[in-house]
Design a protein around this motif. Structure first.
Motif, PDB file in Angstrom:
ATOM      1  N   PRO A  98       5.805 -63.107  -3.344  1.00 55.05           N
ATOM      2  CA  PRO A  98       4.833 -62.397  -2.503  1.00 55.05           C
ATOM      3  C   PRO A  98       3.409 -62.434  -3.074  1.00 55.05           C
ATOM      4  O   PRO A  98       2.436 -62.465  -2.315  1.00 55.05           O
ATOM      5  N   VAL A  99       3.273 -62.460  -4.388  1.00 55.12           N
ATOM      6  CA  VAL A  99       1.953 -62.536  -5.021  1.00 55.12           C
ATOM      7  C   VAL A  99       1.307 -63.876  -4.666  1.00 55.12           C
ATOM      8  O   VAL A  99       0.146 -63.930  -4.235  1.00 55.12           O
ATOM      9  N   VAL A 100       2.068 -64.955  -4.830  1.00 51.31           N
ATOM     10  CA  VAL A 100       1.546 -66.295  -4.561  1.00 51.31           C
ATOM     11  C   VAL A 100       1.272 -66.471  -3.064  1.00 51.31           C
ATOM     12  O   VAL A 100       0.229 -67.012  -2.680  1.00 51.31           O
ATOM     13  N   ALA A 101       2.174 -65.988  -2.231  1.00 52.69           N
ATOM     14  CA  ALA A 101       1.952 -66.072  -0.780  1.00 52.69           C
ATOM     15  C   ALA A 101       0.702 -65.288  -0.389  1.00 52.69           C
ATOM     16  O   ALA A 101      -0.094 -65.736   0.441  1.00 52.69           O
ATOM     17  N   GLY A 102       0.511 -64.139  -1.010  1.00 53.62           N
ATOM     18  CA  GLY A 102      -0.623 -63.295  -0.680  1.00 53.62           C
ATOM     19  C   GLY A 102      -1.969 -63.870  -1.066  1.00 53.62           C
ATOM     20  O   GLY A 102      -2.979 -63.587  -0.418  1.00 53.62           O
ATOM     21  N   LEU A 103      -2.022 -64.679  -2.092  1.00 53.60           N
ATOM     22  CA  LEU A 103      -3.310 -65.222  -2.520  1.00 53.60           C
ATOM     23  C   LEU A 103      -3.708 -66.467  -1.741  1.00 53.60           C
ATOM     24  O   LEU A 103      -4.871 -66.871  -1.793  1.00 53.60           O
ATOM     25  N   GLN A 104      -2.808 -67.048  -0.993  1.00 53.17           N
ATOM     26  CA  GLN A 104      -3.123 -68.297  -0.290  1.00 53.17           C
ATOM     27  C   GLN A 104      -4.314 -68.148   0.648  1.00 53.17           C
ATOM     28  O   GLN A 104      -5.202 -68.996   0.677  1.00 53.17           O
ATOM     29  N   ARG A 105      -4.342 -67.095   1.410  1.00 53.28           N
ATOM     30  CA  ARG A 105      -5.437 -66.897   2.361  1.00 53.28           C
ATOM     31  C   ARG A 105      -6.756 -66.666   1.618  1.00 53.28           C
ATOM     32  O   ARG A 105      -7.823 -67.034   2.098  1.00 53.28           O
ATOM     33  N   ASP A 106      -6.673 -66.062   0.420  1.00 56.43           N
ATOM     34  CA  ASP A 106      -7.883 -65.762  -0.354  1.00 56.43           C
ATOM     35  C   ASP A 106      -8.538 -67.008  -0.938  1.00 56.43           C
ATOM     36  O   ASP A 106      -9.692 -66.959  -1.361  1.00 56.43           O
ATOM     37  N   ILE A 107      -7.817 -68.120  -0.967  1.00 56.58           N
ATOM     38  CA  ILE A 107      -8.382 -69.371  -1.478  1.00 56.58           C
ATOM     39  C   ILE A 107      -9.477 -69.889  -0.549  1.00 56.58           C
ATOM     40  O   ILE A 107     -10.427 -70.524  -0.989  1.00 56.58           O
ATOM     41  N   LEU A 108      -9.343 -69.576   0.739  1.00 57.46           N
ATOM     42  CA  LEU A 108     -10.288 -70.066   1.748  1.00 57.46           C
ATOM     43  C   LEU A 108     -10.879 -68.889   2.531  1.00 57.46           C
ATOM     44  O   LEU A 108     -10.680 -68.775   3.746  1.00 57.46           O
ATOM     45  N   PRO A 109     -11.619 -68.012   1.869  1.00 56.49           N
ATOM     46  CA  PRO A 109     -12.053 -66.772   2.520  1.00 56.49           C
ATOM     47  C   PRO A 109     -13.046 -66.967   3.658  1.00 56.49           C
ATOM     48  O   PRO A 109     -13.157 -66.113   4.524  1.00 56.49           O
ATOM     49  N   GLY A 110     -13.749 -68.089   3.689  1.00 53.65           N
ATOM     50  CA  GLY A 110     -14.768 -68.295   4.712  1.00 53.65           C
ATOM     51  C   GLY A 110     -14.231 -68.820   6.035  1.00 53.65           C
ATOM     52  O   GLY A 110     -15.005 -69.022   6.976  1.00 53.65           O
ATOM     53  N   LEU A 111     -12.927 -69.032   6.129  1.00 57.91           N
ATOM     54  CA  LEU A 111     -12.363 -69.600   7.348  1.00 57.91           C
ATOM     55  C   LEU A 111     -11.769 -68.524   8.250  1.00 57.91           C
ATOM     56  O   LEU A 111     -11.177 -67.556   7.769  1.00 57.91           O
ATOM     57  N   THR A 112     -11.915 -68.739   9.558  1.00 57.36           N
ATOM     58  CA  THR A 112     -11.212 -67.877  10.510  1.00 57.36           C
ATOM     59  C   THR A 112      -9.726 -68.227  10.457  1.00 57.36           C
ATOM     60  O   THR A 112      -9.335 -69.246   9.854  1.00 57.36           O
ATOM     61  N   GLU A 113      -8.907 -67.435  11.098  1.00 56.64           N
ATOM     62  CA  GLU A 113      -7.467 -67.711  11.104  1.00 56.64           C
ATOM     63  C   GLU A 113      -7.173 -69.070  11.737  1.00 56.64           C
ATOM     64  O   GLU A 113      -6.352 -69.831  11.231  1.00 56.64           O
ATOM     65  N   ASP A 114      -7.864 -69.403  12.840  1.00 58.25           N
ATOM     66  CA  ASP A 114      -7.664 -70.711  13.480  1.00 58.25           C
ATOM     67  C   ASP A 114      -8.126 -71.845  12.560  1.00 58.25           C
ATOM     68  O   ASP A 114      -7.463 -72.877  12.452  1.00 58.25           O
ATOM     69  N   GLU A 115      -9.262 -71.666  11.907  1.00 51.10           N
ATOM     70  CA  GLU A 115      -9.757 -72.683  10.978  1.00 51.10           C
ATOM     71  C   GLU A 115      -8.803 -72.848   9.800  1.00 51.10           C
ATOM     72  O   GLU A 115      -8.585 -73.963   9.323  1.00 51.10           O
ATOM     73  N   TYR A 116      -8.243 -71.747   9.325  1.00 55.35           N
ATOM     74  CA  TYR A 116      -7.277 -71.803   8.220  1.00 55.35           C
ATOM     75  C   TYR A 116      -6.065 -72.647   8.620  1.00 55.35           C
ATOM     76  O   TYR A 116      -5.658 -73.540   7.873  1.00 55.35           O
ATOM     77  N   ARG A 117      -5.508 -72.380   9.780  1.00 50.29           N
ATOM     78  CA  ARG A 117      -4.357 -73.168  10.257  1.00 50.29           C
ATOM     79  C   ARG A 117      -4.732 -74.635  10.429  1.00 50.29           C
ATOM     80  O   ARG A 117      -3.956 -75.529  10.109  1.00 50.29           O
ATOM     81  N   GLN A 118      -5.938 -74.893  10.935  1.00 48.08           N
ATOM     82  CA  GLN A 118      -6.409 -76.266  11.101  1.00 48.08           C
ATOM     83  C   GLN A 118      -6.568 -76.943   9.748  1.00 48.08           C
ATOM     84  O   GLN A 118      -6.202 -78.111   9.576  1.00 48.08           O
ATOM     85  N   PHE A 119      -7.088 -76.222   8.760  1.00 49.39           N
ATOM     86  CA  PHE A 119      -7.228 -76.768   7.407  1.00 49.39           C
ATOM     87  C   PHE A 119      -5.864 -77.192   6.874  1.00 49.39           C
ATOM     88  O   PHE A 119      -5.719 -78.294   6.332  1.00 49.39           O
ATOM     89  N   ILE A 120      -4.866 -76.332   7.012  1.00 50.63           N
ATOM     90  CA  ILE A 120      -3.517 -76.642   6.533  1.00 50.63           C
ATOM     91  C   ILE A 120      -2.994 -77.895   7.231  1.00 50.63           C
ATOM     92  O   ILE A 120      -2.468 -78.809   6.583  1.00 50.63           O
ATOM     93  N   ALA A 121      -3.151 -77.954   8.546  1.00 51.64           N
ATOM     94  CA  ALA A 121      -2.667 -79.117   9.299  1.00 51.64           C
ATOM     95  C   ALA A 121      -3.387 -80.390   8.858  1.00 51.64           C
ATOM     96  O   ALA A 121      -2.746 -81.442   8.678  1.00 51.64           O
ATOM     97  N   LEU A 122      -4.686 -80.324   8.664  1.00 55.94           N
ATOM     98  CA  LEU A 122      -5.444 -81.506   8.241  1.00 55.94           C
ATOM     99  C   LEU A 122      -5.101 -81.914   6.812  1.00 55.94           C
ATOM    100  O   LEU A 122      -4.993 -83.111   6.513  1.00 55.94           O
TER     101      LEU A 122
END
Length: 147
Positions: free
Chosen positions: A113-137
């Motif tokens: 849960p610690v590692v899962a929780g920090l994933q979103r914090d790696i890319l704080p400037g992205l919206t949720e849609d941009e985050y998903r797009q980043f992962i896909a790309l």
């Protein structure tokens, strides 16, 4: 004061390196806050061994995209920490099969849960849609099928 924009600031290699630095720094900070001393590669190894008990070091190297020499050193450290057991394979006497110790399983369970929780914090400037797009790309760029 703004820093000057360099040509490298728009190059994928530079940007990927910076994201890796940010990711590693956040990982180390959050894991230390959880009271543990584990690197991202060690965590990846523990996760892979936990999901594939009995995996050999060559298979582990393939699973986490590291060379065999690096994996040997990683497994040595994990074994010294008491997180992994290594036994001679019955199928191939040259190979060593890896399993998590009870302590290793506990650490993976506690850290997931610690590692899962920090994933979103790696890319704080992205919206949720941009985050998903980043992962896909990122998956597409390295040839991993999105799923």
């Amino acid at each position: 004061m703004t820093r000057p924009t360099l040509a490298s600031h728009t190059m994928p290699g530079h940007l990927i390196r910076r994201l890796h630095q940010i990711s590693t720094q956040l990982f180390m900070q959050r894991v230390a806050e959880a009271g543990l001393d584990l690197t991202p590669v060690q965590f990846a190894a523990l996760d892979a061994i936990g999901r594939h008990p009995g995996i050999d070091q060559a298979g582990l190297a393939d699973q986490i995209a590291k060379d065999r020499a690096t994996i040997g050193a990683v497994v040595d450290r994990l074994e010294r920490k008491g997180l992994v057991t290594r036994i001679v394979s019955q199928r191939d006497k040259r190979a060593r099969e890896l399993t998590l110790s009870e302590e290793g399983r506990g650490i993976v369970t506690a850290l997931m849960p610690v590692v899962a929780g920090l994933q979103r914090d790696i890319l704080p400037g992205l919206t949720e849609d941009e985050y998903r797009q980043f992962i896909a790309l990122a998956e597409k760029a390295q040839g991993v099928a999105a799923g």
